[in-house]
Design a protein around this motif. Sequence first.
Motif, PDB file in Angstrom:
ATOM      1  N   UNK A  50     -14.649  25.051  53.012  1.00 16.66           N
ATOM      2  CA  UNK A  50     -13.708  26.103  52.841  1.00 16.66           C
ATOM      3  C   UNK A  50     -14.239  27.109  51.874  1.00 16.66           C
ATOM      4  N   UNK A  51     -14.491  26.724  50.489  1.00 22.01           N
ATOM      5  CA  UNK A  51     -14.952  27.732  49.816  1.00 22.01           C
ATOM      6  C   UNK A  51     -16.033  28.335  50.075  1.00 22.01           C
ATOM      7  N   UNK A  52     -16.952  27.781  50.777  1.00 23.34           N
ATOM      8  CA  UNK A  52     -18.409  28.392  51.256  1.00 23.34           C
ATOM      9  C   UNK A  52     -18.141  29.492  52.391  1.00 23.34           C
ATOM     10  N   UNK A  53     -17.484  29.061  53.111  1.00 21.03           N
ATOM     11  CA  UNK A  53     -16.862  29.846  54.415  1.00 21.03           C
ATOM     12  C   UNK A  53     -16.223  31.144  53.971  1.00 21.03           C
ATOM     13  N   UNK A  54     -15.325  30.714  52.934  1.00 25.42           N
ATOM     14  CA  UNK A  54     -14.669  32.158  52.499  1.00 25.42           C
ATOM     15  C   UNK A  54     -15.504  32.957  51.786  1.00 25.42           C
ATOM     16  N   UNK A  55     -16.276  32.623  50.851  1.00 23.01           N
ATOM     17  CA  UNK A  55     -17.263  33.442  50.019  1.00 23.01           C
ATOM     18  C   UNK A  55     -18.255  34.259  51.344  1.00 23.01           C
ATOM     19  N   UNK A  56     -18.872  33.391  52.197  1.00 24.68           N
ATOM     20  CA  UNK A  56     -19.662  33.948  53.313  1.00 24.68           C
ATOM     21  C   UNK A  56     -18.976  35.323  54.022  1.00 24.68           C
ATOM     22  N   UNK A  57     -17.624  34.899  54.343  1.00 32.18           N
ATOM     23  CA  UNK A  57     -16.794  35.964  55.047  1.00 32.18           C
ATOM     24  C   UNK A  57     -16.558  37.264  54.212  1.00 32.18           C
ATOM     25  N   UNK A  58     -16.720  37.215  52.709  1.00 38.91           N
ATOM     26  CA  UNK A  58     -16.140  38.172  51.994  1.00 38.91           C
ATOM     27  C   UNK A  58     -17.612  38.841  51.716  1.00 38.91           C
ATOM     28  N   UNK A  59     -18.722  38.527  52.140  1.00 40.02           N
ATOM     29  CA  UNK A  59     -20.126  39.192  51.801  1.00 40.02           C
ATOM     30  C   UNK A  59     -20.532  40.284  53.076  1.00 40.02           C
ATOM     31  N   UNK A  60     -20.703  41.141  52.692  1.00 38.80           N
ATOM     32  CA  UNK A  60     -21.171  42.164  53.601  1.00 38.80           C
ATOM     33  C   UNK A  60     -22.644  41.814  54.386  1.00 38.80           C
ATOM     34  N   UNK A  61     -22.769  42.309  55.605  1.00 41.09           N
ATOM     35  CA  UNK A  61     -23.908  42.018  56.185  1.00 41.09           C
ATOM     36  C   UNK A  61     -24.233  40.744  57.044  1.00 41.09           C
ATOM     37  N   UNK A  62     -23.306  39.812  56.791  1.00 46.88           N
ATOM     38  CA  UNK A  62     -23.345  38.494  57.439  1.00 46.88           C
ATOM     39  C   UNK A  62     -22.187  38.150  58.352  1.00 46.88           C
ATOM     40  N   UNK A  63     -22.425  37.814  59.396  1.00 39.04           N
ATOM     41  CA  UNK A  63     -21.439  37.336  60.328  1.00 39.04           C
ATOM     42  C   UNK A  63     -21.559  35.711  60.773  1.00 39.04           C
ATOM     43  N   UNK A  64     -20.647  34.997  60.534  1.00 37.30           N
ATOM     44  CA  UNK A  64     -20.587  33.656  60.754  1.00 37.30           C
ATOM     45  C   UNK A  64     -20.846  33.447  62.310  1.00 37.30           C
ATOM     46  N   UNK A  65     -21.859  32.788  62.647  1.00 38.75           N
ATOM     47  CA  UNK A  65     -21.996  32.805  64.104  1.00 38.75           C
ATOM     48  C   UNK A  65     -21.546  31.157  64.730  1.00 38.75           C
TER      49      UNK A  65
END
Length: 395
Positions: A167-182
């Motif tokens: 959960x922490x990891x996914x939330x971090x990635x969601x906040x980062x620009x230029x990345x979309x979780x596929x």
Amino acid sequence: MLSRKQTPSVASNQQCDTYAWFSQRAWVEIDLKALSHNVQQLVKYLSPRTQLMAVVKADAYGHGAVTVAQTALQSGASWLGVATVPEGIQLREAGIEAPILILGATHTPEQIHAIAHWKLQPTLCSPKQALIFSNVLEAINYGSPVPIHIKLDTGMSRLGTDWQQAAEFVQLVQRLPHLAIASIYSHLATADSLDPRVMQEQHRRFEEAIAQLKGMGIKIPCLHLANSAATLTDSALHYDIVRVGLAVYGLYPAAHLQTAIDLKPVLQLNARVTQVKTIAVGTGVSYGHQFIAPHELRLAVVGIGYADGVPRNLSQNMQVLIRGQRVPQIGTITMDQLMLDASAIPDLQEGEIVTLLGEQGKEQISANDWAERLNTISWEILCGFKHRLPRVAVM
Ligand SMILES: *Cc1c(COP(=O)(O)O)cnc(C)c1O
């Protein structure tokens, strides 16, 4: 067996003349019909919601990545999986447009630039790696978000963030620009085992991590967990994509999984007889004279050796097929050549084809057979054939 007489094409990136293989002393034959059959069988076996990713890392397990990828996509696969950035670039340079997941970890700016440029899809394994990606893409002011795949470690202890930190990891990635979780995915350590307990625990952890994300209102576009063994074991492991390597190449990950679907081996290893002679009783054969002729015999020399990927540890512990008959190998396997006791075929001619792996008539020798003799796995056998052997595609 000279049954496959179709005009061959050379299925490697070697700049080989189409007919060069006729002069070859040894080659790997890639049966595209079998490959297509395996992919179609797999697609038929999956529910319509599940897509097939053909894993073509390591030059498609030694089969030739571009030809395998093209055939797999034509036969119903919709994703490709590779291990490294250059493997992905090779497919793009060949004009392949399907989504390509890089299963390995990538970190350097050069790798990240190439991923963005070639529209490859990276695996993100840690918060640190996610930050590097975001920073590098920010620095080049990269426009559209790069699709990334979140890797969770649910028990393989290889790549990935611990599943309890999902959960922490996914939330971090969601906040980062230029990345979309596929997608979010994990990898199983024991899917080919008869004992399902470790696999079930990994499955439970994956489910728990996903349930937690769902509970937090996080939308997950796509999930995947299964390799070949898991794909053939239990449809509950299929999710949205299955990542299949070995089964695409027509081999079963374990004997107990042979009932699920019909697979045909794609790779055949052939070489030619280069000399035939009679040796007298008591004559030593090959380095170290590990074989001494117990009687007069017809010795055949074959133009293939350990530098081509025939493991030296198979010396005096393998057979080959000639004219549909099993013929024992004798003496130590050398770098470029090996010897046979071909007494059973007294009129054997120089130039005749010897099949080391594959089928002739009713006889078959599989990569599993070698793997058992060598105390290893068929995956390693397939990946062991060197590029000195041209890959020849037959239809
Ligand atoms: C290699 C690999 C696969 C394919 O495994 P097979 O057992 O050959 O089907 C699937 N997923 C990952 C992450 C891999 O590294």
